[in-house]
Scaffold this motif. Sequence first.
Motif, PDB file in Angstrom:
ATOM      1  N   ALA A   1      -8.421  -6.308 -79.724  1.00 54.27           N
ATOM      2  CA  ALA A   1      -8.648  -5.575 -78.528  1.00 54.27           C
ATOM      3  C   ALA A   1      -7.430  -4.437 -78.391  1.00 54.27           C
ATOM      4  N   THR A   2      -7.578  -3.576 -77.564  1.00 54.54           N
ATOM      5  CA  THR A   2      -6.635  -2.479 -77.460  1.00 54.54           C
ATOM      6  C   THR A   2      -5.459  -3.168 -76.525  1.00 54.54           C
ATOM      7  N   PRO A   3      -4.223  -3.141 -77.259  1.00 56.70           N
ATOM      8  CA  PRO A   3      -3.264  -3.883 -76.470  1.00 56.70           C
ATOM      9  C   PRO A   3      -2.687  -3.043 -75.280  1.00 56.70           C
ATOM     10  N   ALA A   4      -2.169  -4.042 -74.212  1.00 56.65           N
ATOM     11  CA  ALA A   4      -2.061  -3.444 -72.835  1.00 56.65           C
ATOM     12  C   ALA A   4      -0.427  -2.563 -73.020  1.00 56.65           C
ATOM     13  N   PRO A   5      -0.540  -1.240 -72.440  1.00 57.70           N
ATOM     14  CA  PRO A   5       0.581  -0.436 -72.718  1.00 57.70           C
ATOM     15  C   PRO A   5       1.772  -1.210 -72.137  1.00 57.70           C
ATOM     16  N   THR A   6       2.900  -0.815 -72.731  1.00 57.17           N
ATOM     17  CA  THR A   6       4.102  -1.306 -72.529  1.00 57.17           C
ATOM     18  C   THR A   6       5.219  -0.452 -71.954  1.00 57.17           C
ATOM     19  N   PRO A   7       5.768  -0.900 -70.939  1.00 60.43           N
ATOM     20  CA  PRO A   7       6.639  -0.208 -70.044  1.00 60.43           C
ATOM     21  C   PRO A   7       7.900   0.124 -71.029  1.00 60.43           C
ATOM     22  N   PRO A   8       8.483   1.479 -70.675  1.00 61.27           N
ATOM     23  CA  PRO A   8       9.687   1.923 -71.615  1.00 61.27           C
ATOM     24  C   PRO A   8      10.744   1.057 -71.238  1.00 61.27           C
ATOM     25  N   PHE A   9      10.936   0.439 -70.179  1.00 62.09           N
ATOM     26  CA  PHE A   9      12.275  -0.208 -69.767  1.00 62.09           C
ATOM     27  C   PHE A   9      11.644  -1.552 -69.177  1.00 62.09           C
ATOM     28  N   SER A  10      12.714  -2.466 -69.352  1.00 60.99           N
ATOM     29  CA  SER A  10      12.393  -3.910 -68.762  1.00 60.99           C
ATOM     30  C   SER A  10      12.697  -4.231 -67.248  1.00 60.99           C
ATOM     31  N   GLU A  11      13.547  -2.906 -66.985  1.00 65.89           N
ATOM     32  CA  GLU A  11      14.013  -3.195 -65.211  1.00 65.89           C
ATOM     33  C   GLU A  11      13.735  -1.826 -64.688  1.00 65.89           C
ATOM     34  N   PRO A  12      13.583  -1.802 -63.470  1.00 63.65           N
ATOM     35  CA  PRO A  12      13.319  -0.378 -62.815  1.00 63.65           C
ATOM     36  C   PRO A  12      14.130   0.771 -63.311  1.00 63.65           C
ATOM     37  N   THR A  13      13.799   1.829 -64.049  1.00 64.49           N
ATOM     38  CA  THR A  13      14.400   2.781 -64.447  1.00 64.49           C
ATOM     39  C   THR A  13      13.829   4.193 -64.482  1.00 64.49           C
ATOM     40  N   VAL A  14      14.629   5.309 -64.265  1.00 62.53           N
ATOM     41  CA  VAL A  14      14.091   6.675 -64.191  1.00 62.53           C
ATOM     42  C   VAL A  14      15.024   7.427 -65.195  1.00 62.53           C
ATOM     43  N   SER A  15      14.677   8.123 -66.127  1.00 66.38           N
ATOM     44  CA  SER A  15      15.295   8.860 -67.073  1.00 66.38           C
ATOM     45  C   SER A  15      14.707  10.266 -67.254  1.00 66.38           C
ATOM     46  N   ILE A  16      15.744  11.083 -67.020  1.00 64.37           N
ATOM     47  CA  ILE A  16      15.283  12.549 -67.023  1.00 64.37           C
ATOM     48  C   ILE A  16      16.248  13.279 -68.271  1.00 64.37           C
ATOM     49  N   THR A  17      15.490  13.662 -69.309  1.00 66.92           N
ATOM     50  CA  THR A  17      16.317  14.252 -70.283  1.00 66.92           C
ATOM     51  C   THR A  17      15.831  15.971 -70.609  1.00 66.92           C
ATOM     52  N   TYR A  18      17.003  16.456 -70.908  1.00 68.05           N
ATOM     53  CA  TYR A  18      16.848  18.094 -70.884  1.00 68.05           C
ATOM     54  C   TYR A  18      17.794  18.714 -71.884  1.00 68.05           C
ATOM     55  N   MET A  19      17.897  19.824 -72.233  1.00 64.75           N
ATOM     56  CA  MET A  19      18.615  20.518 -73.053  1.00 64.75           C
ATOM     57  C   MET A  19      19.450  21.546 -72.234  1.00 64.75           C
ATOM     58  N   HIS A  20      20.677  21.673 -72.468  1.00 60.71           N
ATOM     59  CA  HIS A  20      21.602  22.622 -71.468  1.00 60.71           C
ATOM     60  C   HIS A  20      22.666  22.806 -72.167  1.00 60.71           C
ATOM     61  N   ASP A  21      22.943  24.069 -72.353  1.00 60.38           N
ATOM     62  CA  ASP A  21      24.134  24.764 -73.152  1.00 60.38           C
ATOM     63  C   ASP A  21      24.072  24.321 -74.703  1.00 60.38           C
ATOM     64  N   GLY A  22      22.826  24.225 -75.260  1.00 61.03           N
ATOM     65  CA  GLY A  22      22.743  23.737 -76.752  1.00 61.03           C
ATOM     66  C   GLY A  22      22.706  22.163 -76.851  1.00 61.03           C
ATOM     67  N   GLU A  23      22.994  21.427 -75.805  1.00 57.73           N
ATOM     68  CA  GLU A  23      23.083  19.903 -76.057  1.00 57.73           C
ATOM     69  C   GLU A  23      22.056  18.980 -75.304  1.00 57.73           C
ATOM     70  N   GLN A  24      21.626  18.031 -75.743  1.00 55.63           N
ATOM     71  CA  GLN A  24      20.658  17.278 -74.926  1.00 55.63           C
ATOM     72  C   GLN A  24      21.303  16.398 -74.009  1.00 55.63           C
ATOM     73  N   ARG A  25      20.967  16.203 -72.755  1.00 53.26           N
ATOM     74  CA  ARG A  25      21.549  15.417 -71.670  1.00 53.26           C
ATOM     75  C   ARG A  25      20.496  14.498 -71.321  1.00 53.26           C
ATOM     76  N   GLU A  26      20.936  13.180 -70.643  1.00 50.06           N
ATOM     77  CA  GLU A  26      19.975  12.695 -70.032  1.00 50.06           C
ATOM     78  C   GLU A  26      20.777  11.900 -68.862  1.00 50.06           C
ATOM     79  N   LEU A  27      20.063  11.963 -67.642  1.00 53.19           N
ATOM     80  CA  LEU A  27      20.393  11.174 -66.541  1.00 53.19           C
ATOM     81  C   LEU A  27      19.708  10.002 -66.195  1.00 53.19           C
TER      82      LEU A  27
END
Length: 179
Positions: free
Chosen positions: A38-64
């Motif tokens: 059977a196709t496995p159920a998708p797995t959430p990326p985090f075990s607790e409620p979380t929002v992550s925004i990742t972007y590049m700025h001034d040549g470096e990767q940042r994550e909030l």
Amino acid sequence: MQNLNGARVNHRARTLGAVCVTAALLLTSCAPVPAVEATPAPTPPFSEPTVSITYMHDGEQRELIGHPSKPLCDWDRDITVLGEDPMVPNGVMLFLEDDGESIITGWVGDDGVAANFQSSGDVSIVRGEDSSVLFVSDLEGHADIAPREVGVAASINDVIGEWERVDATLTFAVTCPNE
């Protein structure tokens, strides 16, 4: 006599062949049938409620990162889950569509930066008995970023500079009651 013996040899060969084929069929019919995976159920990326925004700025990767935990869920219209930390305003808003392409917005204000992410895409939902987990992983889109004061309880829109648009990804997992 040779024809008779030849006929006996052919008859024996045919009988032996039929016995072998029958035995092989019986053996394979008793063999275990490979299980269909059977196709496995998708797995959430985090075990607790979380929002992550990742972007590049001034040549470096940042994550909030924020932790939205206050659900305001209307399954017929839209899903909003807000963070309750006034120092790190954050949240996720989804306009769910039946065809899979939902409008998705996420925001986090932390580390002296405010980021508002926007895109559209598929939202995965894992249904539980009382609540469901909604999530996306590495959804591509754009974020409007601007500097904000550090250590000040403020709205995500209270910034101290100009907004700048950057390519970004959003990953989140939030929980909503099923009612």
